[in-house]
Structures are given as C-alpha cells and as structure tokens.
Design an enzyme around this catalytic site. Structure first.
Site, PDB file in Angstrom:
ATOM      1  N   ARG A  24       5.693  -7.604   0.407  1.00 50.06           N
ATOM      2  CA  ARG A  24       5.246  -6.249   0.081  1.00 50.06           C
ATOM      3  C   ARG A  24       6.106  -5.202   0.762  1.00 50.06           C
ATOM      4  O   ARG A  24       6.365  -4.148   0.216  1.00 50.06           O
ATOM      5  CB  ARG A  24       3.793  -6.051   0.512  1.00 50.06           C
ATOM      6  CG  ARG A  24       2.786  -6.818  -0.285  1.00 50.06           C
ATOM      7  CD  ARG A  24       1.414  -6.547   0.269  1.00 50.06           C
ATOM      8  NE  ARG A  24       1.413  -6.807   1.705  1.00 50.06           N
ATOM      9  CZ  ARG A  24       0.626  -7.663   2.321  1.00 50.06           C
ATOM     10  NH1 ARG A  24      -0.271  -8.317   1.642  1.00 50.06           N
ATOM     11  NH2 ARG A  24       0.702  -7.861   3.613  1.00 50.06           N
ATOM     12  N   HIS A  42      -1.346 -10.240  -6.026  1.00 45.94           N
ATOM     13  CA  HIS A  42      -1.120 -11.682  -6.214  1.00 45.94           C
ATOM     14  C   HIS A  42      -0.965 -12.014  -7.697  1.00 45.94           C
ATOM     15  O   HIS A  42      -0.034 -12.727  -8.094  1.00 45.94           O
ATOM     16  CB  HIS A  42      -2.293 -12.500  -5.663  1.00 45.94           C
ATOM     17  CG  HIS A  42      -2.476 -12.433  -4.195  1.00 45.94           C
ATOM     18  ND1 HIS A  42      -3.703 -12.164  -3.624  1.00 45.94           N
ATOM     19  CD2 HIS A  42      -1.616 -12.619  -3.163  1.00 45.94           C
ATOM     20  CE1 HIS A  42      -3.584 -12.192  -2.305  1.00 45.94           C
ATOM     21  NE2 HIS A  42      -2.330 -12.450  -1.997  1.00 45.94           N
ATOM     22  N   SER A  51      -5.142  -8.467   0.941  1.00 43.66           N
ATOM     23  CA  SER A  51      -6.496  -9.012   0.975  1.00 43.66           C
ATOM     24  C   SER A  51      -7.284  -8.425   2.141  1.00 43.66           C
ATOM     25  O   SER A  51      -8.471  -8.130   2.018  1.00 43.66           O
ATOM     26  CB  SER A  51      -6.454 -10.536   1.100  1.00 43.66           C
ATOM     27  OG  SER A  51      -5.879 -11.107  -0.046  1.00 43.66           O
ATOM     28  N   LYS A  83      -7.135 -16.681  10.468  1.00 44.20           N
ATOM     29  CA  LYS A  83      -8.124 -15.616  10.333  1.00 44.20           C
ATOM     30  C   LYS A  83      -9.492 -16.237  10.014  1.00 44.20           C
ATOM     31  O   LYS A  83      -9.578 -17.363   9.564  1.00 44.20           O
ATOM     32  CB  LYS A  83      -7.742 -14.686   9.181  1.00 44.20           C
ATOM     33  CG  LYS A  83      -6.310 -14.228   9.166  1.00 44.20           C
ATOM     34  CD  LYS A  83      -6.002 -13.571   7.836  1.00 44.20           C
ATOM     35  CE  LYS A  83      -4.541 -13.702   7.499  1.00 44.20           C
ATOM     36  NZ  LYS A  83      -4.244 -13.378   6.129  1.00 44.20           N
TER      37      LYS A  83
END
Length: 158
Positions: free
Chosen positions: A90, A17, A128, A41
């Site tokens: 990504r 990030h 993460s 989440k």
C-alpha cells in the site's frame, strides 16, 4: 500461466484485497487466497470465520479459491504447486517488512518468486486494522469492505 498464492490473515478481507485478487486473477491461471491460522495480532474473527468470509466475498471469481493454512508459507505454496507468492504494497512503509519476508522466502525456497502489486489508489489507505477500528467505534465501513463483511462486523462488534 502459473498458480499464485496470496497469503495473509485477512481480518477481515477488504476491498483493497479484492482489488488485488481480481487483477491477479486476470494474470494467473489460478489464485489461491491463503489465510493463515496464527497471527501475532489478536484477530477480530476466528480463522474459520475469516476463511468463510473471504470465500463468500470472492464467490464470483472462477479461478480464485480460498484456503486456510497452518504451516510455513513456502511449504503451503509448494504443496499447491504454485510458483508465485503475491503480496500487496500500500505504501513505502510496507516495503521494508515485505522485503524481509520475500528475502527469507527466497532463501527457504529459491524456486518460488514473490511478486508485489499495489492496490488501486482508491484503496491505498485501506487496511484491515483501520476497518476494524472504524467499525468498533460505530463508523461506516461500507466503502472499504464487501456487504458480507459489513454484516459480519456489525454482528461481531455491535
């Protein structure tokens, strides 16, 4: 130059990030890291903690600010007079979901452009979720996150 908003949950903020943020800060007048309150989440960190961690990690970036938000992203972007939503990709697996988000945001706010950036190849595999899993199992995450985040993960996960 325009204002860019980089939205996400940042649970926690990673070196991937920060890599994107630092590079975006060279290309935009201002970058707002926008941390959304709700997430599908179950976050490891509360919203306020995620905002605080990101603020501390990004403290050295003069034209970067961190804000929490709890509304429709395009409404937040408009309220900050930004013209760009910045998203990170990504891998190819990220593209389909990100493409759907960008298309929906374009329908809701055609004046706002979505731009995709890829992280440095050193961070292409860092997420993460993986950082949280590694930390929860006692692994070393110092190569993936800022020291502030390492300390917060240790405190939170033991």
């Amino acid at each position: 130059m325009q204002i860019a908003v980089y939205p996400g949950t940042f649970d926690p903020i990673t070196n991937g990030h920060t890599d994107l943020i630092e590079r975006a800060a060279k290309r935009f007048e201002r970058v707002i890291v926008a941390i959304h309150r709700s997430t599908p989440k179950i976050p490891a960190f509360e919203w306020e903690e995620r905002v605080d961690l990101a603020t501390r990690v990004l403290a050295g970036q003069a034209n970067v600010s961190v804000e929490g938000f709890d509304c429709l992203l395009v409404d937040f972007v408009r309220s900050r007079q930004a013209g760009v939503i910045l998203r990170g990709l990504r891998a190819v697996s990220d593209f389909e979901y990100e493409f759907q988000l960008a298309s929906m945001n374009r329908q809701l706010a055609p004046e706002i452009e979505t731009l995709f950036m890829t992280p440095d190849e050193h961070y292409a595999y860092v997420s993460s979720t993986l950082v949280r899993e590694i930390a929860a199992l006692g692994g070393d995450v110092t190569h993936f996150v800022h020291a502030e985040v390492v300390a917060a993960l240790r405190q939170r996960l033991g």
